[in-house]
Design an enzyme around this catalytic site. Structure first.
Site, PDB file in Angstrom:
ATOM      1  N   LEU A  97       0.787  -1.092   0.096  1.00 29.74           N
ATOM      2  CA  LEU A  97      -0.085  -0.027   0.250  1.00 29.74           C
ATOM      3  C   LEU A  97       0.707   1.269  -0.111  1.00 29.74           C
ATOM      4  O   LEU A  97       0.414   2.179  -0.681  1.00 29.74           O
ATOM      5  CB  LEU A  97      -0.948   0.064   1.274  1.00 29.74           C
ATOM      6  CG  LEU A  97      -2.085  -1.095   1.052  1.00 29.74           C
ATOM      7  CD1 LEU A  97      -2.886  -1.052   2.529  1.00 29.74           C
ATOM      8  CD2 LEU A  97      -2.915  -1.012   0.224  1.00 29.74           C
ATOM      9  N   ASP A 222       2.058  14.385  16.542  1.00 36.51           N
ATOM     10  CA  ASP A 222       2.402  14.190  15.204  1.00 36.51           C
ATOM     11  C   ASP A 222       1.133  14.543  14.293  1.00 36.51           C
ATOM     12  O   ASP A 222       1.072  13.447  13.389  1.00 36.51           O
ATOM     13  CB  ASP A 222       3.209  12.822  15.093  1.00 36.51           C
ATOM     14  CG  ASP A 222       3.836  12.780  13.746  1.00 36.51           C
ATOM     15  OD1 ASP A 222       4.374  13.921  13.296  1.00 36.51           O
ATOM     16  OD2 ASP A 222       4.419  11.869  12.955  1.00 36.51           O
TER      17      ASP A 222
END
Length: 492
Positions: A97, A222
């Site tokens: 992916l 993050d």
């Protein structure tokens, strides 16, 4: 101090600079800063298990982790490497992916026979961690701990993990539409419509509000477009908790830690001092909201110098409703709510406040975004054609792009940044012609015209039909009267 606090503290290592208050508090609680074990578990057994969890090479690490998660009520599965090889077709390249900073991610298919009565047949994403450095193990462990406990509609679900010898893998629910980053910034991706952008912003905000609303707040640390994953319905979910950290408690106002995260998204006070709070996440949310509005990356050195830092360039426009249109993503082609864009821009400005105290909590951000989905002032597109006459027949052709009143023409994404360099000139035009009622900028990424139903001067009136050819007979007839042709006709 909760069990998870002690568990997480055992692998923070030298990169975590703890505050003096926390040190004093820990001395009062326990000499090693860990939770006192309950009477049900032996003191030595608890400490030994925690100690082994700091050492990924410990022969009992996997069993200690499984026991620890079980005691926390986690329901995630423990997979074998063989099982994950099977569901990913031996980690086939055709199942790949993507690949991030911590390793490749593969698509997998779990059969209902794999764990009867425990796992249903489903598509999953399998992340294989690169363990060349110690930090990779720490981040892997943080994800297992946090996602092993957290369950929320806007937090990606961790289905299980694998921990065999040196192998460290994580198994997540599959998110069909990938990351927000791919939809916003990939060159050949279809533009996200306005309603989808608001839905994504609201979903991500709810995810952060959930983390901050825990008994002991969790700071994501993050938050960025690549860590926001989308399902088939564009429902946003937070992923990648490798840098997540428990927030301050008691009288502490912040957590002191080594600066980590992504340049362009991290709050300025965190970058300067290492002081981390929930408001650090709020700043990062403001950056992503700005990316959703503009279609531009937070940092891009390919842009003109003044525009390389998105926040610095866009801030002057966020609190002036008349100027918001100048920063809106041209790929939206004007199809967005004017009021919604103005309120979203103002919210981004609040989240990006330099003083953390002036930033709203994520719960307030959610309350501000929710009503914007209900606004119905999105303009309807009108297709305009010019008609030219050739040989007595009418031909319909696409209209030429409208020309702005200040001489600018619609432009593509590559010209989007250059347009904003002339904002001072645009301000002079606004002063002369008055504020535009709908705030639209007459540019588009692909060069096509937009609908400007509220502009004082219709672009349709500015469009001119292509002039008819002066040679009505066409080039062929002009050639038939050449001298050589006339000589041949005389001989015949």
């Amino acid at each position: 101090m909760t069990w998870m606090d002690a568990f997480m503290s055992c692998f923070t290592g030298e990169d975590e600079k703890e505050s003096e208050k926390m040190r004093k508090k820990k001395k009062k609680t326990a000499a090693d800063g860990k939770r006192r074990p309950s009477s049900a578990e032996g003191k030595d057994g608890f400490k030994k298990r925690q100690s082994r969890l700091t050492d990924s090479g410990s022969p009992t690490f996997a069993s200690d982790l499984s026991m620890s998660l079980g005691s926390m009520g986690s329901e995630i599965c423990v997979f074998t490497t063989g099982e994950l090889r099977s569901i990913t077709n031996n980690f086939s390249s055709s199942y790949l992916l993507g690949e991030g900073g911590f390793g490749p991610v593969y698509k997998g298919f779990i059969d209902e026979k794999l764990r009867p009565g425990v796992l249903k047949a489903q598509t999953v994403a399998v992340k294989l961690l690169d363990l060349e450095g110690l930090q990779g193990h720490r981040e892997w462990l943080a994800e297992v701990i946090y996602l092993g406990q957290l369950r929320h509609p806007h937090v990606v679900k961790l289905i299980g993990y694998c921990c065999e010898e040196e192998q460290r893998l994580l198994v997540y629910e599959f998110m069909a539409r990938g990351s927000l980053e791919n939809h916003l910034f990939k060159r050949f991706s279809i533009s996200l419509p306005w309603a989808s952008r608001l839905k994504i912003a609201l979903g991500a905000a709810k995810g952060l509000a959930f983390l901050h609303g825990q008994k002991k707040p969790i700071i994501y640390r993050d938050f960025k477009a690549s860590n926001i994953l989308l399902d088939s319905d564009f429902k946003a979910k937070l992923s990648d908790f490798g840098l997540a950290k428990d927030g301050p408690e008691g009288e502490d106002t912040h957590v002191s830690t080594r600066v980590m995260g992504t340049h362009g998204y991290a709050a300025p006070e965190y970058v300067m001092t290492g002081h981390l709070t929930a408001k650090s996440d709020v700043y990062s949310f403001g950056v992503v909201l700005l990316e959703l509005l503009t279609g531009l990356r937070a940092m891009d050195k390919k842009r003109p110098h003044r525009q390389q830092n998105l926040v610095e360039w866009a801030k002057p426009y966020l609190n002036d409703g008349r100027k918001v249109n100048r920063i809106m993503d041209p790929q939206l082609d004007g199809q967005y709510s004017i009021k919604g864009a103005q309120k979203a821009a103002a919210l981004a400005g609040q989240c990006l406040a330099h003083n953390p105290k002036n930033r709203p909590p994520m719960s307030a951000v959610v309350e501000t975004l929710e009503p914007l989905l209900e606004l119905k002032d999105v303009p309807v597109t009108h297709f305009v054609y010019t008609v030219t006459q050739t040989n007595g027949k009418s031909e319909e052709k696409d209209a030429k792009p409208a020309t702005k009143e200040n001489g600018h023409t619609p432009h593509s994404r590559t010209g989007h940044h250059g347009h904003h360099e002339h904002r001072e000139k645009s301000e002079e035009q606004d002063a002369k012609h008055g504020a535009k009622e709908n705030g639209h900028s007459p540019h588009s990424r692909n060069g096509h015209h937009e609908h400007h139903g509220h502009r004082s001067r219709s672009p349709i009136s500015e469009m001119k039909s292509k002039p008819l050819s002066n040679h009505s007979d066409g080039g062929h007839n002009k050639h038939s009267h050449s001298p050589k042709r006339r000589d041949r006709e005389r001989k015949q």
